[in-house]
Scaffold this motif. Structure first.
Motif, PDB file in Angstrom:
ATOM      1  N   UNK A   1     -39.397  35.323  73.020  1.00 24.68           N
ATOM      2  CA  UNK A   1     -38.973  36.131  74.063  1.00 24.68           C
ATOM      3  C   UNK A   1     -38.884  37.538  73.500  1.00 24.68           C
ATOM      4  N   UNK A   2     -39.968  37.985  72.736  1.00 23.24           N
ATOM      5  CA  UNK A   2     -40.242  39.230  72.232  1.00 23.24           C
ATOM      6  C   UNK A   2     -38.837  39.835  71.624  1.00 23.24           C
ATOM      7  N   UNK A   3     -38.122  39.081  70.914  1.00 23.12           N
ATOM      8  CA  UNK A   3     -37.088  39.576  69.973  1.00 23.12           C
ATOM      9  C   UNK A   3     -37.817  40.346  68.697  1.00 23.12           C
ATOM     10  N   UNK A   4     -37.316  41.552  68.628  1.00 20.00           N
ATOM     11  CA  UNK A   4     -38.025  42.387  67.424  1.00 20.00           C
ATOM     12  C   UNK A   4     -37.497  42.089  66.022  1.00 20.00           C
ATOM     13  N   UNK A   5     -36.108  41.962  66.082  1.00 20.89           N
ATOM     14  CA  UNK A   5     -35.482  41.472  64.885  1.00 20.89           C
ATOM     15  C   UNK A   5     -35.587  40.161  64.349  1.00 20.89           C
ATOM     16  N   UNK A   6     -36.618  39.585  63.616  1.00 21.26           N
ATOM     17  CA  UNK A   6     -36.858  38.279  63.628  1.00 21.26           C
ATOM     18  C   UNK A   6     -35.871  37.777  62.389  1.00 21.26           C
ATOM     19  N   UNK A   7     -35.297  38.403  61.738  1.00 18.71           N
ATOM     20  CA  UNK A   7     -34.130  37.897  60.980  1.00 18.71           C
ATOM     21  C   UNK A   7     -33.108  37.133  61.352  1.00 18.71           C
ATOM     22  N   UNK A   8     -32.708  37.526  62.840  1.00 21.00           N
ATOM     23  CA  UNK A   8     -31.625  36.804  63.494  1.00 21.00           C
ATOM     24  C   UNK A   8     -32.200  35.318  63.992  1.00 21.00           C
ATOM     25  N   UNK A   9     -33.227  35.114  63.894  1.00 19.39           N
ATOM     26  CA  UNK A   9     -33.986  33.832  64.228  1.00 19.39           C
ATOM     27  C   UNK A   9     -33.977  32.781  63.108  1.00 19.39           C
ATOM     28  N   UNK A  10     -33.853  31.566  63.327  1.00 21.21           N
ATOM     29  CA  UNK A  10     -34.022  30.462  62.179  1.00 21.21           C
ATOM     30  C   UNK A  10     -34.963  30.874  61.412  1.00 21.21           C
TER      31      UNK A  10
END
Length: 594
Positions: free
Chosen positions: A370-379
């Motif tokens: 979904x175009x989330x730029x800050x990948x650190x919030x992803x698992x």
């Protein structure tokens, strides 16, 4: 594969014309060579076919689930004629109603007046003129002018005079009926149109019957078209066409049975009418809806590149969509659809499912959700592989795909012409393409170019120079090679430009990611309770929906272009094929709504 065809010429007696055509239609194996002449019967059949097509389109919008019971003895064609009659009567009523409503709209500024009073006044010598426009300045003293209404552009006024007015007036056209009578007629016509709509809505539920009638009219048109394509020589009729080579025996048996003279030969190289019969292996049949949607077909003597087209299109789709979440959504929709649609619609959904899964895999590799730029919030398992998140690496990968794609075209073309020295020119172009790859990677993706790049250009250019048009005249050979290399539409510069075109995969995919991220930020700007949260969610959902639609359109533009222009141009496929259509009966099943 493009199946081999045979050119056939069939001769029969003139008195067996219709019987022969019926047998051929039952046989359903001959693609007829159609002439451009048109008899009155063929023109009438074409007109009836087009009329019913328009009827189906008009009625389909009004269809309901209710069913109108019709006489058991009513044929498919009778039913179609009944629908066409109702539709024609409705169109007449609509035209009359619209004409009267237009008259009423023109008369609206005057209010309700008695038309008979105006006629009686004229008979009594008092002349009354209803006008719309500019008020005249020079009228007699006895003449009275009364302004009724005005708007920004028009003045509505009445001129009353005891004698005819000699000055030209901007009179309106008075109706033959009174205002009240016009309103009554318009209301009656509106009721009739509504009744016709109810009938058509009920009849529209039997759409399968109309489709069956349309196939019948198509069949009638096909018959007259085939009949008009016969050439006559005395009592003999000649018919030309094409059959699949594997069905030659079947046609010979039919010719012996019905007493036809038959000649079967190979299509000549200059025969521009030879159709294409394209078959796909079972593992590739899911891609058939793609080619049907695009509406392209290779010519009979061109390469069948459908497998390469499909494979690279899947990769292009994945890179342009570029988001794992979008791929999951598309896959979910396709899986739900597969459980609900008919068998005939499943290939298209299977194609969407495969494309969506490829997009999901690419999104997982680059960690795009979904175009989330800050990948650190992803698992951690959703953050992707760092290599696929470097722009220059993706640019390099685009050029690598382009080099492989275009090399396949030239290597294939070279292998097909192995019995000629010109195949060396194709292998030379392959070396030039890899030289282009290293140069583009250095200029755009900041990748170091090896020294081998110059050898690739040198050897590849030399092969193109010497073997594009080899002959015993060395000067002529070199001149032909030079012309080829400097040709702006197919030379060395054009080859480099074609390779650069593959950077569009990176650019379009990156723009989609930026759009997704922008909507995420806009949605995140709304704070302050439940209302702000809901507005933010709506913006994000709208934005991603729009982005999925735009990305899908980008696939149609760029993903197809790289196959149909760049790749096809290098291999020499112009997609000029006409489909093989056997002269056969058209039949569809009519549903129980009849």
């Amino acid at each position: 594969m493009i199946e081999p065809l045979k050119k056939i010429t069939l001769v029969t007696l003139d008195h067996d014309r219709d019987k022969t055509l019926e047998h051929l239609r039952d046989l359903a194996i001959i693609h007829l060579q159609i002439s451009h002449g048109e008899s009155p019967e063929q023109a009438a059949a074409a007109s009836a076919m087009e009329q019913l097509q328009a009827t189906i389109l008009n009625v389909r919008e009004l269809a309901t689930t209710s069913v109108l019971v019709t006489p058991d003895l009513e044929s498919v064609e009778q039913f179609a004629h009944r629908v066409e009659t109702i539709l024609a009567e409705r169109q007449v009523c609509v035209a009359e109603r619209d004409q009267i409503n237009l008259q009423l709209a023109e008369l609206a500024p005057w209010g309700d007046f008695d038309l008979d009073l105006i006629h009686r006044s004229h008979a009594a010598g008092l002349h009354i003129y209803l006008c719309a426009g500019t008020v005249p300045e020079r009228l007699s003293v006895e003449t009275v002018i009364q302004i009724i209404a005005t708007n920004q552009t028009t003045i509505y006024f009445v001129v009353i005079s005891p004698h005819p007015v000699s000055v030209e007036l901007p009179e309106i056209h008075l109706p033959t009926k009174s205002i009240s009578e016009l309103r009554r007629v318009a209301a009656d016509l509106a009721v009739q149109v509504a009744q016709f709509d109810i009938q058509l809505a009920q009849l529209g539920a039997r759409n399968a019957t109309l489709e069956a009638a349309l196939h019948g009219r198509h069949e009638r048109f096909d018959f007259f078209q085939a009949r008009d394509s016969l050439s006559q020589d005395g009592r003999l009729l000649h018919l030309s066409g094409y059959i699949l080579a594997r069905r030659e025996v079947e046609l010979r048996v039919a010719a012996d049975t019905h007493g036809w003279a038959l000649r079967i030969e190979e299509p000549t190289d200059d025969d521009q009418d030879t159709p294409t019969f394209l078959t796909m292996p079972n593992w590739l049949k899911f891609a058939m809806p793609l080619f049907e949607f695009i509406g392209i077909l290779p010519g009979y003597r061109e390469f069948d590149i459908t497998s390469w087209f499909t494979g690279f299109f899947i990769i292009f789709f994945a890179m342009i969509i570029g988001d794992a979440a979008y791929g999951v959504i598309f896959s979910t929709v396709a899986l739900i659809g597969l459980s609900k649609v008919s068998v005939s619609q499943r290939p298209a959904l299977k194609l969407i499912l495969i494309l969506s899964q490829a997009a999901t895999i690419w999104g997982v590799l680059n960690g795009s959700w979904f175009g989330i730029e800050d990948r650190s919030i992803l698992p951690s398992v959703m953050r992707g592989i760092p290599w696929f998140q470097e722009m220059r690496n993706i640019q390099w990968l685009c050029f690598l795909l382009g080099a492989i794609h275009l090399s396949i075209a030239h290597i294939w073309k070279g292998l097909v012409t192995m019995n000629s020295l010109t195949c060396l020119a194709q292998f030379g172009w392959t070396l030039v393409i890899w030289g282009n790859f290293f140069l583009a990677s250095q200029l755009v993706a900041d990748q170091p170019a090896p020294e081998a790049m110059f050898w690739l250009y040198g050897i590849g250019g030399g092969l193109v120079l010497c073997f594009t048009a080899p002959s015993r005249n060395l000067l002529k050979t070199i001149i032909s090679g030079i012309i080829t290399l400097i040709n702006p539409s197919g030379g060395a510069i054009s080859s480099f430009g074609d390779l650069l075109s593959y950077i569009r995969l990176f650019a379009v995919g990156l723009s989609g990611a930026y759009v997704a991220n922008s909507f995420n930020m806009m949605g995140g700007m709304f704070e302050g309770g439940i209302l702000g949260f809901l507005v933010g969610i709506l913006i994000i959902v709208f934005g991603h929906t729009l982005n999925m639609a735009l990305s899908s359109l980008s696939v149609l533009v760029h993903g197809i272009r790289l196959n149909t222009l760049e790749f096809s141009g290098h291999i020499g496929v112009e997609w000029g094929g006409q489909p093989f259509r056997a002269f056969a009966r058209r039949r569809v099943s009519v549903e129980a709504s009849q």
